[in-house]
Design a protein around this motif. Structure first.
Motif, PDB file in Angstrom:
ATOM      1  N   VAL A 138      -9.759  -0.667  -4.035  1.00 34.30           N
ATOM      2  CA  VAL A 138      -8.564  -0.806  -3.215  1.00 34.30           C
ATOM      3  C   VAL A 138      -7.356  -0.749  -4.134  1.00 34.30           C
ATOM      4  CG1 VAL A 138      -7.300  -2.303  -1.624  1.00 34.30           C
ATOM      5  CG2 VAL A 138      -9.797  -2.231  -1.560  1.00 34.30           C
ATOM      6  N   THR A 139      -6.450   0.166  -3.827  1.00 39.96           N
ATOM      7  CA  THR A 139      -5.215   0.284  -4.590  1.00 39.96           C
ATOM      8  C   THR A 139      -4.076  -0.209  -3.707  1.00 39.96           C
ATOM      9  OG1 THR A 139      -6.117   2.233  -5.680  1.00 39.96           O
ATOM     10  CG2 THR A 139      -3.750   1.873  -5.882  1.00 39.96           C
ATOM     11  N   PRO A 140      -3.384  -1.254  -4.148  1.00 35.45           N
ATOM     12  CA  PRO A 140      -2.293  -1.766  -3.315  1.00 35.45           C
ATOM     13  C   PRO A 140      -1.151  -0.761  -3.213  1.00 35.45           C
ATOM     14  CG  PRO A 140      -2.435  -2.983  -5.381  1.00 35.45           C
ATOM     15  CD  PRO A 140      -3.556  -2.008  -5.364  1.00 35.45           C
ATOM     16  N   ARG A 141      -0.534  -0.715  -2.052  1.00 34.58           N
ATOM     17  CA  ARG A 141       0.612   0.161  -1.842  1.00 34.58           C
ATOM     18  C   ARG A 141       1.885  -0.609  -2.137  1.00 34.58           C
ATOM     19  NH1 ARG A 141      -0.911   3.189   3.829  1.00 34.58           N
ATOM     20  NH2 ARG A 141      -2.725   4.268   3.025  1.00 34.58           N
ATOM     21  N   VAL A 142       2.851   0.083  -2.681  1.00 40.00           N
ATOM     22  CA  VAL A 142       4.135  -0.525  -2.979  1.00 40.00           C
ATOM     23  C   VAL A 142       5.109  -0.185  -1.854  1.00 40.00           C
ATOM     24  CG1 VAL A 142       6.040  -0.599  -4.630  1.00 40.00           C
ATOM     25  CG2 VAL A 142       3.688  -0.336  -5.450  1.00 40.00           C
ATOM     26  N   LEU A 143       5.743  -1.225  -1.311  1.00 37.69           N
ATOM     27  CA  LEU A 143       6.725  -1.024  -0.255  1.00 37.69           C
ATOM     28  C   LEU A 143       8.126  -1.123  -0.849  1.00 37.69           C
ATOM     29  CD1 LEU A 143       5.224  -3.257   2.564  1.00 37.69           C
ATOM     30  CD2 LEU A 143       5.016  -0.789   2.323  1.00 37.69           C
ATOM     31  N   LYS A 144       9.024  -0.300  -0.348  1.00 34.12           N
ATOM     32  CA  LYS A 144      10.424  -0.411  -0.762  1.00 34.12           C
ATOM     33  C   LYS A 144      11.301  -0.427   0.482  1.00 34.12           C
ATOM     34  CE  LYS A 144      11.233   4.521  -1.565  1.00 34.12           C
ATOM     35  NZ  LYS A 144      11.663   5.519  -2.502  1.00 34.12           N
ATOM     36  N   ASP A 145      12.440  -1.033   0.346  1.00 38.89           N
ATOM     37  CA  ASP A 145      13.381  -1.181   1.446  1.00 38.89           C
ATOM     38  C   ASP A 145      14.307   0.028   1.471  1.00 38.89           C
ATOM     39  OD1 ASP A 145      15.596  -1.816   3.073  1.00 38.89           O
ATOM     40  OD2 ASP A 145      15.236  -3.946   2.763  1.00 38.89           O
TER      41      ASP A 145
END
Length: 162
Positions: A138-145
């Motif tokens: 599982v590769t975490p996703r990076v969220l940006k605003d």
């Protein structure tokens, strides 16, 4: 040529060929389907992704060589060696790779259960049971605003791409 069962660890840096092939290898894969009742239609099934594959078998680590070996006499280790390696890998909290040659079985797996025992009349030989479960990285996703909306940050598809 007979099939071989291999367990590898740390991207193949450590390998372990099981010295005796089990008489039976069970492979399973369930489903996570849901069902619900729809008015005037009855029960309907909502198909979902399948569950992780599972593998299970029982066999033995022999003390003495015999015609049942799937390795040469010189490759056979003491039964305690196999137990020590499997327990060490299990304690690492990292997946192993399970490979059965001449088949499609080549999966990253977690060691779900490992037990062993010694039997009267066969002192020194260890009989074991091993259960494995497919491990998915599982590769975490990076969220940006972006203007108050969270979106997945995408990485460039090639070096130097903007």
């Amino acid at each position: 040529m007979s099939k071989e069962l291999w367990l590898t660890f740390d991207n193949g840096i450590e390998t372990l060929q099981l010295p005796v092939n089990p008489p039976e290898l069970s492979v399973g894969q369930g489903s996570q389907n849901d069902s619900t009742d729809v008015f005037n239609l009855g029960e309907v099934t909502i198909l979902q992704k399948p569950k992780a594959m599972t593998f299970g078998f029982e066999c033995f680590f022999p003390l003495m060589p015999g015609p049942y070996l799937n390795v040469t006499d010189g490759q056979l280790k003491e039964p305690a060696y196999y137990v020590e390696v499997i327990n060490k890998w299990r304690a690492s909290y990292k997946p192993i790779r399970f490979i059965v040659t001449e088949t499609e079985i080549n999966y990253l797996c977690s060691i779900e259960e490992f037990s062993y025992s010694e039997r009267a009349g066969d002192v020194g030989t260890l009989y074991y049971s091993l259960s494995l479960k497919e491990y998915k990285v599982v590769t975490p996703r990076v969220l940006k605003d972006v203007n108050g909306v969270l979106v997945y940050e995408t990485k460039p598809t090639r070096p130097g791409a903007i």
